[in-house]
Write an enzyme that holds these catalytic residues in place. Structure first.
Site, short mmCIF file in Angstrom:
data_model
loop_
_atom_site.label_atom_id
_atom_site.label_comp_id
_atom_site.label_asym_id
_atom_site.label_seq_id
_atom_site.Cartn_x
_atom_site.Cartn_y
_atom_site.Cartn_z
N HIS A 113 21.85 5.07 -8.60
CA HIS A 113 22.71 4.56 -7.53
C HIS A 113 23.53 5.69 -6.92
O HIS A 113 23.67 6.76 -7.53
CB HIS A 113 23.72 3.53 -8.07
CG HIS A 113 23.15 2.47 -8.96
ND1 HIS A 113 22.48 1.37 -8.47
CD2 HIS A 113 23.19 2.32 -10.30
CE1 HIS A 113 22.13 0.58 -9.49
NE2 HIS A 113 22.54 1.14 -10.61
N TYR B 171 33.82 -4.76 -9.10
CA TYR B 171 34.40 -3.58 -9.76
C TYR B 171 34.61 -2.48 -8.73
O TYR B 171 33.95 -2.47 -7.68
CB TYR B 171 33.49 -3.08 -10.90
CG TYR B 171 32.11 -2.62 -10.45
CD1 TYR B 171 31.88 -1.31 -10.01
CD2 TYR B 171 31.02 -3.50 -10.47
CE1 TYR B 171 30.62 -0.90 -9.60
CE2 TYR B 171 29.76 -3.09 -10.06
CZ TYR B 171 29.57 -1.78 -9.63
OH TYR B 171 28.32 -1.37 -9.22
N ARG C 114 17.06 -6.20 -3.59
CA ARG C 114 17.46 -6.58 -4.96
C ARG C 114 18.13 -7.93 -4.96
O ARG C 114 19.06 -8.18 -4.18
CB ARG C 114 18.42 -5.52 -5.50
CG ARG C 114 18.67 -5.63 -7.01
CD ARG C 114 19.66 -4.59 -7.43
NE ARG C 114 19.65 -4.32 -8.86
CZ ARG C 114 20.69 -3.80 -9.51
NH1 ARG C 114 21.79 -3.49 -8.86
NH2 ARG C 114 20.62 -3.57 -10.81
N TYR D 263 17.49 -8.61 -11.20
CA TYR D 263 18.34 -8.26 -12.34
C TYR D 263 18.89 -9.57 -12.91
O TYR D 263 19.59 -10.31 -12.21
CB TYR D 263 19.47 -7.34 -11.88
CG TYR D 263 20.28 -6.72 -13.01
CD1 TYR D 263 19.79 -6.62 -14.31
CD2 TYR D 263 21.56 -6.20 -12.77
CE1 TYR D 263 20.54 -6.04 -15.33
CE2 TYR D 263 22.31 -5.61 -13.78
CZ TYR D 263 21.79 -5.53 -15.06
OH TYR D 263 22.52 -4.96 -16.07
N ASP E 12 19.58 5.30 -14.36
CA ASP E 12 20.70 4.39 -14.05
C ASP E 12 21.99 5.14 -13.76
O ASP E 12 23.08 4.54 -13.77
CB ASP E 12 20.93 3.33 -15.14
CG ASP E 12 21.86 2.22 -14.66
OD1 ASP E 12 21.82 1.88 -13.47
OD2 ASP E 12 22.65 1.69 -15.48
N ASN F 98 29.85 0.30 -15.14
CA ASN F 98 30.36 -0.75 -16.05
C ASN F 98 30.06 -0.53 -17.53
O ASN F 98 30.02 -1.49 -18.29
CB ASN F 98 29.82 -2.14 -15.65
CG ASN F 98 30.17 -2.49 -14.23
OD1 ASN F 98 31.32 -2.37 -13.82
ND2 ASN F 98 29.18 -2.88 -13.44
#
Ligand code: 0GY
Length: 306
Positions: free
Chosen positions: A35, A51, A126, A159, A259, A264
């Site tokens: 990301h 977040y 997504r 996801y 990732d 998080n």
């Protein structure tokens, strides 16, 4: 006016100075799940986000790519950016063709925007069903999006958490484009890799030949955590039997990614070099490694390359 974003007080920043992996990635390897975050001052985080992260820019991502030995990236829109794909587009355009993208869309997205995303390198959308990350989207909205992306030949990245698969299964299987499941559907790795929960996931994978799986995020799934300070680099061992089952049964449709920047995480931030050293434990032969890291992601994201 520029908005200044304060990251969440308990936010763990990505790891600076990752080690150089001992495992040598095959030439042309793709980091197929990563990301970018902002930078928030340039690409503001979405008002509906759950977040607020630290910044993680495209240049920092490309630096990590080169350091680890990857050739390409697939950048996945993070939920903190909502359906504003500007930071993703900026990263794709700056990559010189070395990055593809997975966007977030709402129904009613203008055609011109879809074309723009496709031209920049977006090849998927997504759908996120993880409740702590997004408010549930109505199924009709997801259907509208599927209808819009079908002419572009895109796939849907999904996801979800293991406990939600039973409820989602019929809907997902009725989506008429390829599916790519994030992080093996988030198994509980304290359970048996041959037990009912993971069998349910493998059975879902078996239901259609165009369901792909990212064997990613050992650091997120592991209860054992990173290696003890004994000099060993075999981290996150409890995730290995799960990922290895998937790689061995579905060798032609598995993907791997770092990732980065690891949103998080609560207890530790992984050394991305160590994550790369995890790969030969789940894909133990050069043949499996080449499929996982090169052949499969190239077929899905760069089908026209050489
Ligand atoms: C991941 C996992 C997470 C976050 C997101 O888009 C996101 O915010 O995907 C998570 O918190 O489990 O794939 O990065």
């Amino acid at each position: 006016m520029t908005t200044v974003f304060e990251k969440d007080p308990d936010w763990l920043d990505w790891y600076t100075g990752p080690s150089r992996p001992r495992f040598r990635l095959p030439e042309g390897a793709v980091d197929a799940h990563c990301h970018v975050f902002g930078p928030g001052a340039q690409f503001p985080f979405a008002p509906e986000r759950k977040y607020t992260p630290c910044d993680a820019s495209k240049d920092q991502l490309f630096e990590l790519r080169d350091h680890l030995g990857f050739a390409r990236n697939v950048v996945v829109q993070a939920t903190c950016h909502g359906a504003d794909n500007s930071a993703l587009l900026d990263a794709l355009r700056a990559s010189g063709g070395l990055a593809r993208g997975v966007a977030t869309l709402r129904s009613g997205v203008p055609d011109a925007q879809l074309r723009e995303l496709h031209e920049a390198g977006v090849r998927g959308v997504r759908f996120n069903f993880v409740k702590r990350l997004v408010d549930a989207a109505p199924r009709q909205e997801l259907w509208d999006v599927v209808e819009r992306i079908t002419p572009y030949g895109w796939h849907v990245v999904v996801y979800f958490e293991a406990a939600d698969l039973a409820e989602l299964r019929d809907f997902l299987l009725s989506v008429p484009v390829p599916l790519v499941v994030d992080h093996m559907g988030r198994p509980d790795v304290a359970k048996d890799p041959y037990g009912a929960e993971f069998e349910e996931f493998l059975d879902f994978m078996r239901a259609r030949p165009d369901i792909w799986c990212k064997v990613t995020c050992p650091e997120r799934l592991s209860a054992a955590g990173p290696p003890a300070l004994d000099g060993q680099r075999h981290a996150y061992r409890d995730v290995v039997p799960f990922a290895r089952r998937v790689v061995e049964e579905f060798a032609e449709r598995v993907l791997w990614g770092t990732d980065w920047p690891h949103p998080n995480l609560a207890d530790h931030m992984p050394d991305d070099g160590l994550l790369v050293d995890f790969i030969p434990h789940i894909a133990p032969t050069p043949r499996l490694q080449h499929k996982l890291l090169v052949d499969n992601p190239m077929r899905l994201y760069w089908p026209d390359a050489g």
